[in-house]
Design an enzyme around this catalytic site. Structure first.
Site, PDB file in Angstrom:
ATOM      1  N   ASP A  61       0.816  -1.210   0.000  1.00 42.04           N
ATOM      2  CA  ASP A  61       0.000   0.000   0.000  1.00 42.04           C
ATOM      3  C   ASP A  61       0.856   1.268   0.000  1.00 42.04           C
ATOM      4  OD1 ASP A  61      -2.340  -1.404  -0.106  1.00 42.04           O
ATOM      5  OD2 ASP A  61      -2.839  -1.176   2.014  1.00 42.04           O
ATOM      6  N   GLY A  62       2.014   1.234   0.659  1.00 45.12           N
ATOM      7  CA  GLY A  62       2.880   2.408   0.664  1.00 45.12           C
ATOM      8  C   GLY A  62       3.386   2.748  -0.730  1.00 45.12           C
ATOM      9  N   ARG A 111       2.506   6.110  -3.195  1.00 44.35           N
ATOM     10  CA  ARG A 111       3.516   6.890  -3.921  1.00 44.35           C
ATOM     11  C   ARG A 111       3.187   6.930  -5.404  1.00 44.35           C
ATOM     12  NH1 ARG A 111       8.680   5.371  -5.602  1.00 44.35           N
ATOM     13  NH2 ARG A 111       8.449   3.375  -4.521  1.00 44.35           N
ATOM     14  N   ASN A 126      -3.812   9.113   1.932  1.00 45.63           N
ATOM     15  CA  ASN A 126      -4.310   8.452   3.138  1.00 45.63           C
ATOM     16  C   ASN A 126      -4.736   9.477   4.181  1.00 45.63           C
ATOM     17  OD1 ASN A 126      -4.403   5.708   2.740  1.00 45.63           O
ATOM     18  ND2 ASN A 126      -2.621   5.230   3.993  1.00 45.63           N
ATOM     19  N   ASP A 127      -3.777  10.236   4.691  1.00 48.91           N
ATOM     20  CA  ASP A 127      -4.099  11.121   5.801  1.00 48.91           C
ATOM     21  C   ASP A 127      -3.030  12.181   6.019  1.00 48.91           C
ATOM     22  OD1 ASP A 127      -2.025   9.662   7.283  1.00 48.91           O
ATOM     23  OD2 ASP A 127      -3.529   8.118   7.578  1.00 48.91           O
ATOM     24  N   ASP A 157      -2.996  12.790  21.573  1.00 47.16           N
ATOM     25  CA  ASP A 157      -1.643  12.493  21.086  1.00 47.16           C
ATOM     26  C   ASP A 157      -1.490  12.914  19.632  1.00 47.16           C
ATOM     27  OD1 ASP A 157      -0.994  11.481  23.525  1.00 47.16           O
ATOM     28  OD2 ASP A 157      -0.802   9.393  22.887  1.00 47.16           O
ATOM     29  N   ALA A 188      -5.838   8.803  20.999  1.00 46.30           N
ATOM     30  CA  ALA A 188      -5.650   8.883  22.453  1.00 46.30           C
ATOM     31  C   ALA A 188      -6.068  10.241  22.989  1.00 46.30           C
ATOM     32  CB  ALA A 188      -4.188   8.570  22.823  1.00 46.30           C
TER      33      ALA A 188
END
Length: 297
Positions: free
Chosen positions: A67-68, A72, A136-137, A166, A201
């Site tokens: 997926d990485g 790209r 993704n984000d 966090d 968190a």
């Protein structure tokens, strides 16, 4: 299809897949392009080109990895016309469509236009006057030793909610199964055009995630009580922001297109990858005899 661009995983052995692509292209008079610093290590027949030119010069981009690597490849395809085919090398991912043995047949199907595409949403983040793109984000993440992430989410230019956490993750539907999911966010179909905001968190009283329209103007204000934060784009640190900084977010629908051959659905891939069917085992009801009394254990 006259030109196929390839994007390689930086570590996994992709020689078998590259050979399959080069051989398929040679049989049809097509050209294979590759990012120059990637294909040099293979010594293959692909033509080396700068990474910035790969998307514009290819009719199809083939991602060889996980997926990485696929993310790209989507960034390289961003703004061009070439769809992206994901080829799995190793562990099953969400974005890959075929395995290496199926690659020649997949290329032939694409050449005959026997495929569909999934448009994928990107989000551009303006940080210190520079723009970075995520499929993704985008996350603002506390730096160890520098205090929590205290962030206000602005919608339409006005503060809507504040988080102390966090990290605060702004994810696309593609990224809903990544960092956002691990922080408690929902799984969202890639056909949905929305952004997810998920605190990781959270320490604040309000600890819920949000699903927002791509039509909304969004920004993250780093509050005075915040520590120094890292800005992570698709899992990589892009820079740092201090209290008083603002990260402006611009969603872009259909920034890239992923090839689908109809072999699996998003829900089938998510079910396998996340092992959803085994996530809530229910004990079978005890057997009952015909007189209605329970069978002793």
């Amino acid at each position: 299809m006259h030109t196929v661009g390839i994007v390689l995983h930086p570590l996994r052995d992709s020689s078998e897949a590259v050979t399959a692509i080069v051989d398929w292209a040679a049989g049809r008079g097509a050209q294979v392009l590759g990012v120059e610093e990637e294909i040099r290590r293979l010594g293959c027949a692909a033509l080396p080109v700068p990474a910035a030119e790969l998307g514009g010069r290819s009719d199809l981009i083939v991602s060889l990895g996980g997926d990485g690597t696929m993310l790209r490849a989507m960034r390289l395809a961003d703004g061009g016309h070439a769809p992206v085919l994901g080829v799995n090398l190793g562990r099953l991912g969400f974005l890959a469509e075929v395995d290496v043995p199926d690659l020649p047949d997949a290329l032939s199907a694409i050449d005959q236009h026997l495929y569909t595409v999934e448009p994928r949403l990107a989000v551009d983040a303006e940080v210190h006057g520079e723009t970075v793109t995520a499929f993704n984000d985008v996350a603002v993440v506390r730096v160890p030793g520098h205090g929590i992430a205290a962030v206000s989410l602005l919608v339409g230019g006005r503060p809507f909610v504040s988080y102390a956490a966090d990290a605060v993750v702004v994810a696309t539907p593609t990224g809903s199964t990544a960092y956002s999911f691990s922080a408690g966010g929902p799984i969202v179909s890639p056909s949905v055009e929305a952004l997810l905001v998920t605190p990781a968190a959270p320490h604040s009283a309000f600890n819920r995630g949000l699903v927002l329209s791509v039509q909304d103007a969004l920004a993250l204000d780093v509050l005075p009580t915040s520590g120094r934060l890292a800005v992570e784009v698709d899992g990589r640190v892009s820079g740092y922001v201090e209290p008083g900084a603002c990260v402006i977010l611009h969603p872009r629908p259909a920034a890239a297109h992923v090839v689908r051959l109809g072999r699996t659905t998003f829900y089938e891939r998510a079910q396998r990858k996340l092992r959803l069917m085994g996530s809530a085992e229910v004990e079978p009801a005890p057997a009952r005899p015909r007189d209605g009394r329970s069978t002793p254990s």
